[in-house]
Design an enzyme around this catalytic site. Structure first.
Site, PDB file in Angstrom:
ATOM      1  N   ASP A   1     -23.302  57.160-110.414  1.00  0.00           N
ATOM      2  CA  ASP A   1     -25.013  57.480-110.651  1.00  0.00           C
ATOM      3  C   ASP A   1     -25.570  57.685-109.150  1.00  0.00           C
ATOM      4  O   ASP A   1     -26.588  58.791-109.089  1.00  0.00           O
ATOM      5  CB  ASP A   1     -25.277  55.897-111.133  1.00  0.00           C
ATOM      6  CG  ASP A   1     -26.547  55.990-110.267  1.00  0.00           C
ATOM      7  OD1 ASP A   1     -27.305  56.485-111.539  1.00  0.00           O
ATOM      8  OD2 ASP A   1     -27.051  55.503-110.319  1.00  0.00           O
TER       9      ASP A   1
ATOM     10  N   ILE B   1     -36.424  51.302-111.930  1.00  0.00           N
ATOM     11  CA  ILE B   1     -36.267  51.865-111.074  1.00  0.00           C
ATOM     12  C   ILE B   1     -37.851  52.576-111.704  1.00  0.00           C
ATOM     13  O   ILE B   1     -38.996  53.697-111.127  1.00  0.00           O
ATOM     14  CB  ILE B   1     -35.856  53.489-111.557  1.00  0.00           C
ATOM     15  CG1 ILE B   1     -36.506  55.158-110.467  1.00  0.00           C
ATOM     16  CG2 ILE B   1     -35.732  54.348-112.720  1.00  0.00           C
ATOM     17  CD1 ILE B   1     -36.431  54.278-109.723  1.00  0.00           C
TER      18      ILE B   1
ATOM     19  N   SER C   1     -40.645  48.906-124.164  1.00  0.00           N
ATOM     20  CA  SER C   1     -39.506  48.165-123.689  1.00  0.00           C
ATOM     21  C   SER C   1     -39.153  46.734-124.400  1.00  0.00           C
ATOM     22  O   SER C   1     -39.997  46.042-124.818  1.00  0.00           O
ATOM     23  CB  SER C   1     -40.683  46.943-122.387  1.00  0.00           C
ATOM     24  OG  SER C   1     -39.395  46.142-121.675  1.00  0.00           O
ATOM     25  N   ARG C   2     -38.167  46.918-124.179  1.00  0.00           N
ATOM     26  CA  ARG C   2     -37.358  46.038-125.358  1.00  0.00           C
ATOM     27  C   ARG C   2     -37.552  44.501-125.457  1.00  0.00           C
ATOM     28  O   ARG C   2     -37.620  43.553-125.475  1.00  0.00           O
ATOM     29  CB  ARG C   2     -35.638  46.232-125.526  1.00  0.00           C
ATOM     30  CG  ARG C   2     -35.805  47.414-125.617  1.00  0.00           C
ATOM     31  CD  ARG C   2     -34.176  47.844-125.429  1.00  0.00           C
ATOM     32  NE  ARG C   2     -33.807  47.497-124.156  1.00  0.00           N
ATOM     33  CZ  ARG C   2     -32.039  47.505-123.604  1.00  0.00           C
ATOM     34  NH1 ARG C   2     -31.052  47.799-124.838  1.00  0.00           N
ATOM     35  NH2 ARG C   2     -32.643  47.100-122.253  1.00  0.00           N
TER      36      ARG C   2
ATOM     37  N   LYS D   1     -33.395  60.602-113.780  1.00  0.00           N
ATOM     38  CA  LYS D   1     -31.592  61.517-113.535  1.00  0.00           C
ATOM     39  C   LYS D   1     -30.593  60.398-114.239  1.00  0.00           C
ATOM     40  O   LYS D   1     -30.935  59.301-113.698  1.00  0.00           O
ATOM     41  CB  LYS D   1     -31.313  62.292-111.508  1.00  0.00           C
ATOM     42  CG  LYS D   1     -31.889  60.556-110.598  1.00  0.00           C
ATOM     43  CD  LYS D   1     -31.150  59.952-111.121  1.00  0.00           C
ATOM     44  CE  LYS D   1     -29.659  59.524-110.290  1.00  0.00           C
ATOM     45  NZ  LYS D   1     -29.190  58.607-109.912  1.00  0.00           N
TER      46      LYS D   1
HETATM   47  P1  NAP Z   1     -32.274  49.120-115.204  1.00  0.00           P
HETATM   48  O1  NAP Z   1     -32.999  48.860-114.358  1.00  0.00           O
HETATM   49  O2  NAP Z   1     -30.615  48.018-115.547  1.00  0.00           O
HETATM   50  O3  NAP Z   1     -32.347  49.800-116.836  1.00  0.00           O
HETATM   51  C1  NAP Z   1     -33.493  50.479-116.520  1.00  0.00           C
HETATM   52  C2  NAP Z   1     -34.689  49.888-117.978  1.00  0.00           C
HETATM   53  O4  NAP Z   1     -33.932  50.027-119.271  1.00  0.00           O
HETATM   54  C3  NAP Z   1     -34.457  48.675-118.261  1.00  0.00           C
HETATM   55  O5  NAP Z   1     -34.738  47.829-117.573  1.00  0.00           O
HETATM   56  C4  NAP Z   1     -34.144  48.515-119.633  1.00  0.00           C
HETATM   57  O6  NAP Z   1     -35.863  48.867-119.471  1.00  0.00           O
HETATM   58  C5  NAP Z   1     -33.854  49.989-120.351  1.00  0.00           C
HETATM   59  N1  NAP Z   1     -32.439  49.640-120.623  1.00  0.00           N
HETATM   60  C6  NAP Z   1     -31.248  49.695-120.164  1.00  0.00           C
HETATM   61  N2  NAP Z   1     -30.076  49.490-120.566  1.00  0.00           N
HETATM   62  C7  NAP Z   1     -30.552  50.259-122.035  1.00  0.00           C
HETATM   63  C8  NAP Z   1     -29.915  50.822-122.640  1.00  0.00           C
HETATM   64  N3  NAP Z   1     -28.258  50.218-123.123  1.00  0.00           N
HETATM   65  N4  NAP Z   1     -30.768  51.160-123.935  1.00  0.00           N
HETATM   66  C9  NAP Z   1     -32.077  51.359-124.193  1.00  0.00           C
HETATM   67  N5  NAP Z   1     -32.750  51.322-123.228  1.00  0.00           N
HETATM   68  C10 NAP Z   1     -32.170  50.339-121.889  1.00  0.00           C
HETATM   69  O7  NAP Z   1     -31.654  51.298-113.842  1.00  0.00           O
HETATM   70  P2  NAP Z   1     -32.388  51.350-113.289  1.00  0.00           P
HETATM   71  O8  NAP Z   1     -32.169  50.931-112.057  1.00  0.00           O
HETATM   72  O9  NAP Z   1     -33.959  51.274-113.406  1.00  0.00           O
HETATM   73  O10 NAP Z   1     -32.135  53.090-113.237  1.00  0.00           O
HETATM   74  C11 NAP Z   1     -32.396  53.562-114.693  1.00  0.00           C
HETATM   75  C12 NAP Z   1     -32.424  54.884-114.623  1.00  0.00           C
HETATM   76  O11 NAP Z   1     -33.564  55.949-113.281  1.00  0.00           O
HETATM   77  C13 NAP Z   1     -30.836  55.616-114.043  1.00  0.00           C
HETATM   78  O12 NAP Z   1     -30.483  56.768-114.583  1.00  0.00           O
HETATM   79  C14 NAP Z   1     -30.390  55.728-112.899  1.00  0.00           C
HETATM   80  O13 NAP Z   1     -29.695  56.658-112.264  1.00  0.00           O
HETATM   81  C15 NAP Z   1     -32.278  56.263-112.376  1.00  0.00           C
HETATM   82  N6  NAP Z   1     -32.641  55.475-111.058  1.00  0.00           N
HETATM   83  C16 NAP Z   1     -32.406  55.006-110.402  1.00  0.00           C
HETATM   84  C17 NAP Z   1     -32.864  54.256-109.006  1.00  0.00           C
HETATM   85  C18 NAP Z   1     -32.657  53.123-108.254  1.00  0.00           C
HETATM   86  O14 NAP Z   1     -33.036  52.456-107.637  1.00  0.00           O
HETATM   87  N7  NAP Z   1     -32.051  51.898-109.346  1.00  0.00           N
HETATM   88  C19 NAP Z   1     -33.095  55.240-108.118  1.00  0.00           C
HETATM   89  C20 NAP Z   1     -33.249  56.925-108.704  1.00  0.00           C
HETATM   90  C21 NAP Z   1     -33.274  56.776-110.256  1.00  0.00           C
HETATM   91  P3  NAP Z   1     -36.381  47.361-121.393  1.00  0.00           P
HETATM   92  O15 NAP Z   1     -35.559  45.968-120.908  1.00  0.00           O
HETATM   93  O16 NAP Z   1     -37.793  47.451-120.296  1.00  0.00           O
HETATM   94  O17 NAP Z   1     -36.324  48.406-122.475  1.00  0.00           O
END
Ligand code: NAP
Length: 305
Positions: A165, A11, A33-34, A87
């Site tokens: 989610d 996101i 970012s990790r 969110k």
């Molecule tokens: P993601 O790509 O799986 O994770 C986002 C980033 O968070 C990862 O790249 C990592 O970043 C960090 N991360 C992952 N697991 C972690 C952990 N256990 N502890 C700390 N950092 C962690 O997820 P995403 O789809 O972007 O979603 C993230 C949030 O945005 C969620 O709450 C989701 O509901 C919301 N969201 C997502 C979307 C969508 O379309 N995907 C849309 C709207 C909202 P680093 O490697 O850089 O640390």
């Protein structure tokens, strides 16, 4: 507003980076970012290091999964930073309430964002409904987790929300367009036997005055994907389709504005800071929590990506 972003995942790359770049009065100064980084910005392995060693920033955008939200938000608020939370704003209602109190004590802005509320048809739907008597609402939110969330193991873990989610996006629209409070009455939660979060859920809710609201969420939907809310009133019906972006009133599609949920949210964040306000609405998270409180649990077949 100088922003530091935490969690450079899907996101953040899809929405936050372009939205910040297009927002007057906001600029991205650093990333924590990790695993990843961007070539053109200072990058730090975590929030603590970014706050300690990074350039001066005013605000932090938290784009990680919800399980990481509380600790990061608390650290940023204690450092006197304004905070934009993806969110859902937390894993539990109580932790978000604690953050809200802390933001007030520190005199900084906390924004618990609900991007679907900024979808193109939502404001018009709310205005249309405000002039009518609601009779019933049905929600169908069905998508294929394998397509939209590849590799996101956190979603199946405790605090990952599973089908809630995406489902909480529907509830964020519901609680935005209906003027009355909503309550959860019953739920059925189907959880794969190797997971900690549901892959499907049915919710029976009602408005405070008793109008029925039904929701069906499915995370294993193949074929057509649906993100629809149908509202029936004393004077016509309305369908919000495509996650709140298509508005159909009495069978006639209304012209849509541009899809710009994230730019609109960053403009709102800049405004909140200027007005020294927070924006934290817990209603969607509370409904999910209540579904877990009142729900019947069914174990279903294991999920394997
Ligand atoms: P993601 O790509 O799986 O994770 C986002 C980033 O968070 C990862 O790249 C990592 O970043 C960090 N991360 C992952 N697991 C972690 C952990 N256990 N502890 C700390 N950092 C962690 O997820 P995403 O789809 O972007 O979603 C993230 C949030 O945005 C969620 O709450 C989701 O509901 C919301 N969201 C997502 C979307 C969508 O379309 N995907 C849309 C709207 C909202 P680093 O490697 O850089 O640390």
């Amino acid at each position: 507003m100088r922003i530091g972003l935490v969690g450079l995942g899907k996101i953040a790359r899809d929405q936050h980076l372009p939205a910040i770049a297009s927002t007057d009065g906001a600029e991205l100064f650093a990333v924590a970012s990790r695993n990843a980084g961007t070539a053109d910005l200072p990058c730090f392995p975590d929030l603590t290091t970014m706050l300690r060693d990074g350039p001066a920033i005013d605000a932090v955008s938290l784009c990680q999964p919800p399980q990481a939200r509380y600790d990061a938000a608390r650290e940023a608020l204690l450092a006197g930073k304004h905070v934009f939370m993806e969110k859902p704003p937390g894993v539990t209602v109580s932790e978000v309430q604690a953050l809200t109190t802390l933001a007030t004590e520190r005199g900084v802005t906390l924004f618990a964002s609900w991007h679907s509320r900024y979808a193109a048809g939502v404001a018009a739907a709310r205005a249309w409904l405000a002039e009518r008597a609601l009779q019933r609402i049905s929600i169908s939110w069905k998508e294929d987790v394998r397509h939209w969330h590849p590799g996101q193991t956190w979603i199946w873990q405790p605090g990952g929300f599973g089908v809630f989610d995406p489902g909480i996006n529907a509830l964020s629209i519901l609680t935005e367009i209906v003027a009355e409070p909503l309550r959860a009455i019953a739920a059925t939660l189907e959880t794969p036997s190797n997971c900690q979060a549901p892959s499907a859920a049915r919710l029976t809710m009602a408005t405070a005055s008793g109008k029925p609201v039904e929701a069906e969420f499915d995370f294993l939907q193949t074929g057509p994907q649906t993100w629809d809310i149908v509202v029936e009133t004393d004077r016509g019906s309305l369908t919000l389709g495509h996650g709140g972006n298509n508005l159909i009133i009495d069978g006639v599609e209304r012209p849509n504005g541009a899809e710009e949920e994230y730019p609109a949210m960053y403009r709102h964040f800049v405004r909140l800071i200027a007005e020294r306000r927070s924006d934290v609405d817990l209603a969607p998270l509370q409904l999910v929590a209540d579904a877990f409180l009142c729900g019947r649990n069914l174990a279903v077949a294991e999920f394997h990506e």
